[in-house]
Design a protein around this motif. Structure first.
Motif, short mmCIF file in Angstrom:
data_model
loop_
_atom_site.label_atom_id
_atom_site.label_comp_id
_atom_site.label_asym_id
_atom_site.label_seq_id
_atom_site.Cartn_x
_atom_site.Cartn_y
_atom_site.Cartn_z
N VAL A 76 0.89 -1.23 0.12
CA VAL A 76 0.09 -0.19 0.09
C VAL A 76 0.89 1.25 -0.10
N ASN A 77 0.80 2.10 -1.03
CA ASN A 77 1.61 3.23 -1.11
C ASN A 77 3.22 2.77 -0.98
N ARG A 93 -4.15 -2.72 9.44
CA ARG A 93 -3.65 -1.47 10.32
C ARG A 93 -3.29 -0.43 9.51
N THR A 94 -2.60 -0.77 8.18
CA THR A 94 -2.27 0.16 7.27
C THR A 94 -3.32 1.02 6.58
N GLN A 116 -0.74 -2.40 -4.62
CA GLN A 116 -0.01 -3.26 -5.72
C GLN A 116 -0.66 -4.49 -5.50
N VAL A 117 -1.53 -5.15 -6.29
CA VAL A 117 -1.76 -6.70 -6.34
C VAL A 117 -1.15 -7.59 -7.13
N TRP A 118 -1.23 -8.71 -6.73
CA TRP A 118 -1.02 -10.05 -7.70
C TRP A 118 -2.33 -10.57 -8.06
N ARG A 119 -2.27 -10.63 -9.32
CA ARG A 119 -3.31 -11.06 -9.92
C ARG A 119 -2.99 -11.67 -11.54
N SER A 141 -5.73 1.93 -7.99
CA SER A 141 -5.63 3.47 -7.19
C SER A 141 -6.95 3.48 -6.52
N VAL A 142 -7.11 3.25 -5.18
CA VAL A 142 -8.36 3.36 -4.43
C VAL A 142 -8.44 4.55 -3.89
#
Length: 514
Positions: free
Chosen positions: A362-363, A375-376, A389-392, A400-401
């Motif tokens: 995340v960031n 927590r993040t 950043q996701v693994w897909r 981006s969220v």
């Protein structure tokens, strides 16, 4: 005239004494020659140049200078509860039960034990107030973070209290009011309006390393300003106290009454707030837990500015990636958190996050596991933009969220963002069976609170609960429902069927009150 035997013995003794004197002189001369040969030192420079009575160079650090600076900022916090007598199970109060040793009235230990019980001298007709809190009161520690009177302590020290006062290091007693609390991290911010300006301490800008010295200052057993020292034993400890556990573990002696007190580094900066101890007896055994300063800074800033804590929200249910999951999705090692469910119209769903995505960072900050992601995200501001950043499909992708705001409804769900559920009254933290790895049917035990009912009954992290009261369970919610059903039927105990590597077993557990 021949000498008598006595005179002969005297002459022999004299000759022997003269021989010893000569040998001693020769040895002394040899020693002097050796000293001259070796630069005046036959045993090394330190022995020749330093008197035997001189102290060696100081190897153990002294914390006296640090304590002199920070101790005036640390206070005792006394909170008057509503009606009933308060017992502090986590370490905030000083309700420490000492055994009756049947000591004589004039025994020197009598006064010591009387003080711990909050009683007067055995010779006094009326009891006098001791360092223990009054009946119906809890007692802990706290510290000033500003000259105008803002004060940090634990939420459990002042929870449900009608009156709060602080006992200063200089002996003054001042009233305090609650600015805001955050039960999820067990932090509270108080304000003392009168008697300032106050000596205060700053929060450390960076986390300590394992092995760094820490100094705990607080109010153990109601005794007032007490200093202990130790080291940071571990970081990022999850003890099942809340959904955002990230404790420092320290071995500085911390006891009941230290709750809310600071743990300092050698520069006099607060690295943590002492919150809990792991102990079968309630006393120090060298394992204490402190909320890290990074968390404290975030919570204190929000409480000071808004009076409440707002947390970021993604709207997903997640679980940690184990070896089996990592292998099945093509990751080289277990890392990140996999999305097991998306809430409708949630920020994650709107941004295009999909079920089965593994959130890796995340960031730019790597995600270790599901609780790390929780927590993040919670620390992010609502309305801010975060890059996930996701693994897909076997490769890394960026999403981006726009972070949402956790409402009361989502706050309830947030405690299960990683699929876990707290069973506070039993001391269990549960998760779906997949958290135990592989194709596990049942509910995984992912945390057991030390000293809890569950710990006493023999539950262990890694156990899998297959049935509760004869009902098969698959989720933590199933366990809770089975307990509620047992309570409604009037049962005092319910039978858990638990499976572990050693085999299956049944555990009878008291049904917790509603």
């Amino acid at each position: 005239m021949p000498k008598t035997e006595s005179e002969q013995n005297i002459e022999v003794f004299a000759r022997r004494r003269e021989g010893l004197r000569i040998r001693s002189a020769l040895l002394g001369a040899a020693a002097m020659a050796a000293m001259a040969t070796f630069g005046g030192n036959i045993a090394g420079p330190a022995l020749a140049q330093t008197p035997l009575t001189a102290a060696p160079a100081q190897m153990v650090p002294s914390f006296a200078d640090v304590v002199d600076r920070v101790k005036p900022a640390v206070v005792s916090v006394r909170a008057k509860a509503g009606n009933a007598q308060t017992s502090d199970n986590q370490s905030g109060g000083s309700n420490f039960n000492l055994p009756d040793l049947n000591l004589p009235d004039d025994h020197p230990f009598q006064e010591f034990f009387k003080r711990f019980r909050g009683q007067g001298s055995p010779n006094e007709g009326n009891s006098r107030p001791g360092p223990s809190p009054r009946r119906g009161a809890s007692q802990g520690s706290g510290f000033f973070v500003s000259a105008d009177g803002y004060l940090v302590t634990n939420n459990h020290v002042i929870d449900k209290s009608s009156d709060i006062e602080v006992l200063m290091d200089d002996g003054r007693t001042l009233p305090a009011k609650v600015v805001g609390t955050d039960p999820k991290t067990d932090l509270a911010l108080l304000k003392v309006e009168e008697g300032g300006p106050f000596k205060y301490v700053e929060l450390a800008p960076e986390a300590p390393r394992v092995g760094d010295w820490v100094i705990a200052v607080g109010n153990p057993f109601g005794l007032g300003g007490t200093v202990t020292a130790g080291i940071v034993s571990a970081r990022a400890r999850d003890i099942g106290a809340g959904p955002y556990d990230d404790f420092l573990q320290i071995d500085a002696p911390v006891n009941r009454g230290n709750s809310g007190g600071p743990a300092f580094n050698q520069r006099g900066q607060v690295v943590g707030v002492n919150t809990a101890i792991a102990s079968p007896s309630g006393g120090n055994v060298g394992i204490a837990f402190a909320i890290p300063s990074e968390t404290v800074q975030n919570i204190v800033n929000q409480l000071r500015e808004k009076g409440v804590v707002e947390r970021g929200f993604l709207g997903v249910q997640i679980q940690s990636v184990n070896k089996d999951i990592a292998s099945s999705v093509g990751l080289e090692k277990p890392e990140g958190a996999i999305v097991s469910r998306l809430e409708d119209d949630s920020p994650a769903a709107k941004a295009g996050v999909k079920t089965g995505d593994v959130v890796l960072s995340v960031n730019g900050k790597p995600v270790d596991d599901a609780r790390d992601l929780s927590r993040t995200v919670a620390s992010l501001s609502a309305g801010s933009t975060a890059n996930l950043q996701v693994w897909r499909d076997g490769k890394r992708q960026d999403v981006s969220v726009t972070i949402g705001k956790m409402s009361d409804r989502t706050a309830s769900a947030s405690s299960q963002q990683d699929g876990t559920m707290e069973m506070d009254k039993l001391g269990l933290r549960l998760a779906p069976g997949a958290a135990a790895g592989g194709d596990v049917k049942g509910v995984a035990v992912v945390g057991v609170e030390p000293g809890s009912t569950a710990a006493e009954k023999g539950f262990k992290t890694g156990d899998v609960i297959a049935e509760v009261g004869g009902q098969a369970v698959q989720t933590p919610a199933d366990v809770r429902k089975a307990l509620e059903d047992s309570r409604k039927t009037g049962r005092k105990n319910v039978l858990f069927r638990v499976e572990a590597e050693a085999g299956a077993r049944f555990i009878a557990v008291p049904v917790p009150a509603a």
